[in-house]
Design an enzyme around this catalytic site. Structure first.
Site, mmCIF file in Angstrom:
data_model
loop_
_atom_site.group_PDB
_atom_site.id
_atom_site.type_symbol
_atom_site.label_atom_id
_atom_site.label_comp_id
_atom_site.label_asym_id
_atom_site.label_seq_id
_atom_site.Cartn_x
_atom_site.Cartn_y
_atom_site.Cartn_z
ATOM 1 N N ASP A 18 -1.838 29.546 161.575
ATOM 2 C CA ASP A 18 -1.883 28.231 160.934
ATOM 3 C C ASP A 18 -1.108 28.230 159.626
ATOM 4 O O ASP A 18 -1.512 28.866 158.653
ATOM 5 C CB ASP A 18 -3.336 27.821 160.674
ATOM 6 C CG ASP A 18 -3.475 26.371 160.268
ATOM 7 O OD1 ASP A 18 -2.444 25.669 160.210
ATOM 8 O OD2 ASP A 18 -4.596 25.919 160.007
ATOM 9 N N ASP A 35 4.305 21.603 160.068
ATOM 10 C CA ASP A 35 3.025 22.212 160.423
ATOM 11 C C ASP A 35 3.098 22.835 161.817
ATOM 12 O O ASP A 35 3.596 22.206 162.755
ATOM 13 C CB ASP A 35 1.925 21.148 160.364
ATOM 14 C CG ASP A 35 0.555 21.693 160.699
ATOM 15 O OD1 ASP A 35 0.242 22.810 160.269
ATOM 16 O OD2 ASP A 35 -0.210 21.000 161.388
#
Length: 448
Positions: free
Chosen positions: A120, A324
């Site tokens: 992440d 992201d």
């Protein structure tokens, strides 16, 4: 471990676990000691880690994968916006907005035990569920990590650099509370140090959250843990003391693993041509995220009339564009998406389908009868110093069985726009935190 705070208000106060404006030396310290020669040599050698999409081994069509990815990350975008608007401008929080898109295999401890964790780029903390675990997550392929079975486990002292980077109680060790936005849950644990092994390369003294269960909110439904690659001092990037990493994400309909590169292997050969580089921007309110300067969009031959302030990062931390790894599609603020949508409708001239699924794509078309493909306009994102011309498969998802094609983009539920992982597939994406740049190089990632 210390007992829980007596009131919910104090409990929530402890969820704010990173102090803003913390600087961290490139020579990381753990319990006051610098990175040793072994780790320095390790980063010169580099690390190559395979990544697996959560759906890569399921029998799903490309269209089904898109819907599954959107369902998993439906709250992620909203939480990004909430994080900015709810923060005191002097404080940030270690957060994981919730995703399970790309899983990396790693081992923890001595002897090493294997686990899967989420990669992440929008999270700082490395964490894993640990024993004792009275409220563990749903069953995993492996048992929770047990510190008592490892000879390399150690607690971090209250005076260590990493312990000082969190806000919580510290007596015999660092007690931390971590607010997991994806499920609205508060989990507790301690901040400790351990040897992590990535693709047969062992790295000692990595600070990580040893999480022992949910103390408020819902049970989590995630893999065993998370490896944060954000900008904060607790992320893997910061702790490895090498300010560069990259990844190469395979196609959404592929079965071969993607790749995460760290250390010397993370660089890109700029002389090979085709590399596009744009500056990274840091948000002082939420310094974890990787912001980029998106300045415009072209559909086909039409440069859209997007106001120059639409994608701007504001002084109060609102707005801006994040890249992201854990969000599937690209989401644009409504004014920009409306222009993109209308231009695709104008140029494609196909029947527009109404979206009956709240988490489905915002723009889909019915293909002509008997046709398995359709000519679509090009899509170019104009970043500062870099025009990125996306391959068709990076923004158009087709379902040949139903004769439907959809734009893999949607409307942002906040004032933040996000460049998702579908748009990043088959690019080597390089984060260089020394130069503060982000680079894209077209790459066949399944052959990388």
């Amino acid at each position: 471990m210390a007992s829980l705070p007596p009131s919910l208000s104090s409990l929530l106060f402890l969820t704010i676990v990173l102090v803003a404006m913390i600087s961290i030396s490139l020579a990381r310290t753990t319990s006051g000691q610098t990175v040793d020669d072994h780790q320095d040599q390790l980063m010169k050698t580099g690390i190559k880690i395979p990544l697996n999409n959560i759906d890569s081994h399921g029998r799903f069509t490309e269209f089904e994968r898109l819907h599954r990815a959107m369902n998993r990350g439906s709250s992620r975008l909203q939480k990004f916006g909430e994080m900015v608007t709810s923060k005191n401008p002097n404080i940030t929080s270690t957060v994981h907005p919730g995703n399970n898109e790309f899983l990396m295999s790693l081992s923890i401890g001595t002897p090493p035990k294997p686990y899967y964790a989420v990669m992440d780029t929008s999270s700082d903390l490395i964490w894993i569920q640990c024993k004792p675990c009275p409220q563990c997550f749903p069953p995993q392929p492996t048992q929770p990590y047990n510190p008592q079975n490892s000879s390399s486990f150690s607690t971090l002292s209250c005076t260590s650099t990493l312990c000082k980077a969190v806000e919580g109680s510290c007596e015999n060790g660092c007690l931390i509370f971590y607010y997991y936005f994806g499920s609205g849950s508060l989990i507790q644990g301690s901040l400790d140090a351990e040897t992590f092994t990535f693709d047969k390369v062992s790295v000692p003294n990595i600070g990580f959250g040893c999480m022992e269960g949910v103390v408020a909110g819902n049970q989590l439904n995630q893999p065993a843990g998370v490896v944060g690659l954000g900008r904060g001092p607790l992320s893997l990037v910061s702790q490895l003391a090498d300010p560069m990493f990259s990844y190469c994400l395979t196609s959404i309909n592929g079965t071969k693993p993607s790749t995460l590169l760290m250390g010397s292997q993370a660089s890109v050969n700029f002389s090979s041509g085709g590399v596009k580089t744009t500056p990274l921007i840091q948000n002082p309110v939420i310094p974890t995220f990787y912001y980029v300067a998106l300045q415009g969009i072209t559909v086909g031959s039409v440069k859209l009339a997007i106001n120059e302030t639409t994608f701007a990062l504001n002084a109060n931390g609102t707005g801006g564009v994040i890249i992201d790894s854990g969000t599937s599609m690209t989401y644009l603020v409504e004014s920009a998406f409306t222009l993109v949508k209308n231009e695709f409708i104008s140029q494609l001239k196909l029947p527009v389908l109404q979206n009956s699924n709240s988490t489905g794509p915002d723009l889909c078309f019915k293909m002509p009868s008997g046709s398995s493909s359709v000519q679509v306009p090009s899509l170019v994102f104009h970043f500062k110093d870099a025009d990125l011309d996306f391959p068709r498969e990076n923004y158009i998802i087709a379902d040949s069985r139903t004769g439907v094609i959809c734009l893999a983009m949607g409307i942002s539920s906040s004032d933040i726009s996000i460049i998702g992982n579908i748009q990043q597939q088959n690019f080597l994406v390089v984060y260089d935190l020394r130069k503060e740049t982000l680079s894209f190089m077209p790459t066949e990632c399944d052959k990388f």
